[in-house]
Write a protein that holds these residues in place. Structure first.
Motif, PDB file in Angstrom:
ATOM      1  N   UNK A  38       4.456  10.151  -6.961  1.00  0.00           N
ATOM      2  CA  UNK A  38       5.511  10.437  -7.950  1.00  0.00           C
ATOM      3  C   UNK A  38       4.900  10.855  -9.282  1.00  0.00           C
ATOM      4  N   UNK A  39       3.858  10.167  -9.672  1.00  0.00           N
ATOM      5  CA  UNK A  39       3.195  10.494 -10.934  1.00  0.00           C
ATOM      6  C   UNK A  39       2.598  11.898 -10.897  1.00  0.00           C
ATOM      7  N   UNK A  40       2.276  12.356  -9.689  1.00  0.00           N
ATOM      8  CA  UNK A  40       1.721  13.703  -9.536  1.00  0.00           C
ATOM      9  C   UNK A  40       2.816  14.754  -9.392  1.00  0.00           C
ATOM     10  N   UNK A  84      12.111   9.926  -3.634  1.00  0.00           N
ATOM     11  CA  UNK A  84      13.244   9.780  -2.720  1.00  0.00           C
ATOM     12  C   UNK A  84      12.943   8.720  -1.670  1.00  0.00           C
ATOM     13  N   UNK A  85      11.687   8.639  -1.238  1.00  0.00           N
ATOM     14  CA  UNK A  85      11.301   7.622  -0.275  1.00  0.00           C
ATOM     15  C   UNK A  85      11.393   6.218  -0.879  1.00  0.00           C
ATOM     16  N   UNK A  86      11.012   6.094  -2.140  1.00  0.00           N
ATOM     17  CA  UNK A  86      11.126   4.806  -2.819  1.00  0.00           C
ATOM     18  C   UNK A  86      12.592   4.395  -2.951  1.00  0.00           C
ATOM     19  N   UNK A  87      13.434   5.367  -3.248  1.00  0.00           N
ATOM     20  CA  UNK A  87      14.870   5.086  -3.345  1.00  0.00           C
ATOM     21  C   UNK A  87      15.394   4.565  -2.010  1.00  0.00           C
ATOM     22  N   UNK A  88      15.010   5.210  -0.920  1.00  0.00           N
ATOM     23  CA  UNK A  88      15.470   4.795   0.402  1.00  0.00           C
ATOM     24  C   UNK A  88      14.963   3.398   0.754  1.00  0.00           C
ATOM     25  N   UNK A  89      13.781   3.056   0.276  1.00  0.00           N
ATOM     26  CA  UNK A  89      13.191   1.754   0.591  1.00  0.00           C
ATOM     27  C   UNK A  89      13.922   0.608  -0.111  1.00  0.00           C
ATOM     28  N   UNK A 114       0.832  -1.205   0.000  1.00  0.00           N
ATOM     29  CA  UNK A 114       0.000   0.000   0.000  1.00  0.00           C
ATOM     30  C   UNK A 114       0.864   1.252   0.000  1.00  0.00           C
ATOM     31  N   UNK A 115       1.962   1.227   0.770  1.00  0.00           N
ATOM     32  CA  UNK A 115       2.865   2.374   0.819  1.00  0.00           C
ATOM     33  C   UNK A 115       3.531   2.591  -0.524  1.00  0.00           C
ATOM     34  N   UNK A 116       3.962   1.500  -1.166  1.00  0.00           N
ATOM     35  CA  UNK A 116       4.557   1.614  -2.498  1.00  0.00           C
ATOM     36  C   UNK A 116       3.569   2.240  -3.471  1.00  0.00           C
ATOM     37  N   UNK A 117       2.336   1.755  -3.446  1.00  0.00           N
ATOM     38  CA  UNK A 117       1.313   2.258  -4.360  1.00  0.00           C
ATOM     39  C   UNK A 117       1.061   3.736  -4.145  1.00  0.00           C
ATOM     40  N   UNK A 118       1.001   4.146  -2.877  1.00  0.00           N
ATOM     41  CA  UNK A 118       0.768   5.555  -2.569  1.00  0.00           C
ATOM     42  C   UNK A 118       1.934   6.425  -3.019  1.00  0.00           C
ATOM     43  N   UNK A 119       3.148   5.924  -2.822  1.00  0.00           N
ATOM     44  CA  UNK A 119       4.334   6.683  -3.224  1.00  0.00           C
ATOM     45  C   UNK A 119       4.429   6.786  -4.748  1.00  0.00           C
ATOM     46  N   UNK A 120       4.101   5.713  -5.440  1.00  0.00           N
ATOM     47  CA  UNK A 120       4.127   5.732  -6.906  1.00  0.00           C
ATOM     48  C   UNK A 120       3.113   6.735  -7.433  1.00  0.00           C
TER      49      UNK A 120
END
Length: 211
Positions: free
Chosen positions: A27-29, A36-41, A18-24
């Motif tokens: 990002x699209x927005x 940056x959060x996805x990179x850290x993950x 769910x966190x990945x989906x929200x971050x993606x």
């Protein structure tokens, strides 16, 4: 009501997805902080995969950087049919193989390579292939030995072994990353384990003989 261990794991995985989906979506927005959060993950895990494939720190760092850049530029192509982590690992594997091809001038380094399996070889019945060197060697030395021997594997076999046996992806997840069937992954894994067993047996045999 207290959750069981399995339920806790499933809940944790669900939250992560769910966190990945929200971050993606963020990002699209245009939210750069979300990327940056996805990179850290994922940067540590992706570097580990790239390092095992390329066996070169600089190439691994470049592969991961290129993978993140490609993922960022192509987020609109991610449809959510698979997990974001699976999609990202697939890009990283491809970038790592590209680095390997350039550095070693390999004529064909592809996850889609075909190979023949002996009619007497079953990829589904994999025996305990590993020697038992822990009694003689420390864990750090063993890891270094395994890392060095991995370089003797064909790239397509190495990738399957790294994803399944080192990074701990399931057979189904590995198949999804490599865009193969589960049976094809099992076949590659069988060949990789068999080859590594031969290499490690020879290595430790030489070490014992010379001691």
């Amino acid at each position: 009501m207290e959750l069981t261990m399995t339920e806790n794991v499933q809940f944790s995985i669900g939250c992560s997805l769910d966190q990945d989906s929200a971050l993606v979506d963020a990002c699209r927005d245009g939210d750069a902080a979300a990327f940056e959060q996805l990179v850290k993950r994922y940067d540590v895990r992706l570097f580990s995969i790239a390092q095992h494939i390329t066996h070169n720190r600089e190439d691994a760092e470049d592969a991961v950087q290129d993978a993140f850049l490609k993922a960022f530029r192509n987020l609109t192509q991610f449809r959510g049919n698979s997990q974001f982590s699976t999609w990202l690992i697939r890009i990283t594997v491809n970038e790592s193989l590209m680095k390997l091809r350039k550095r070693r001038s390999i004529r064909e380094v592809s996850m889609e390579d075909n190979f023949e399996i002996s009619e007497h070889a079953s990829p589904f019945a994999i025996a305990d292939w590993a020697p038992n060197p822990e009694q003689q060697y420390g864990a750090i030395e063993l890891r270094n030995i395994l890392r060095n021997q991995l370089q003797e594997l064909q790239p397509n076999l190495r990738v399957a072994f790294v994803l399944r046996d080192i990074e701990g992806l399931s057979t189904e997840e590995t198949a999804e990353v490599l865009q193969l069937t589960a049976d094809a992954v099992k076949a590659r894994l069988w060949r990789a384990r068999l080859k590594l067993r031969q290499l490690l047996t020879a290595y430790f045999g030489v070490r014992v003989a010379s001691s």
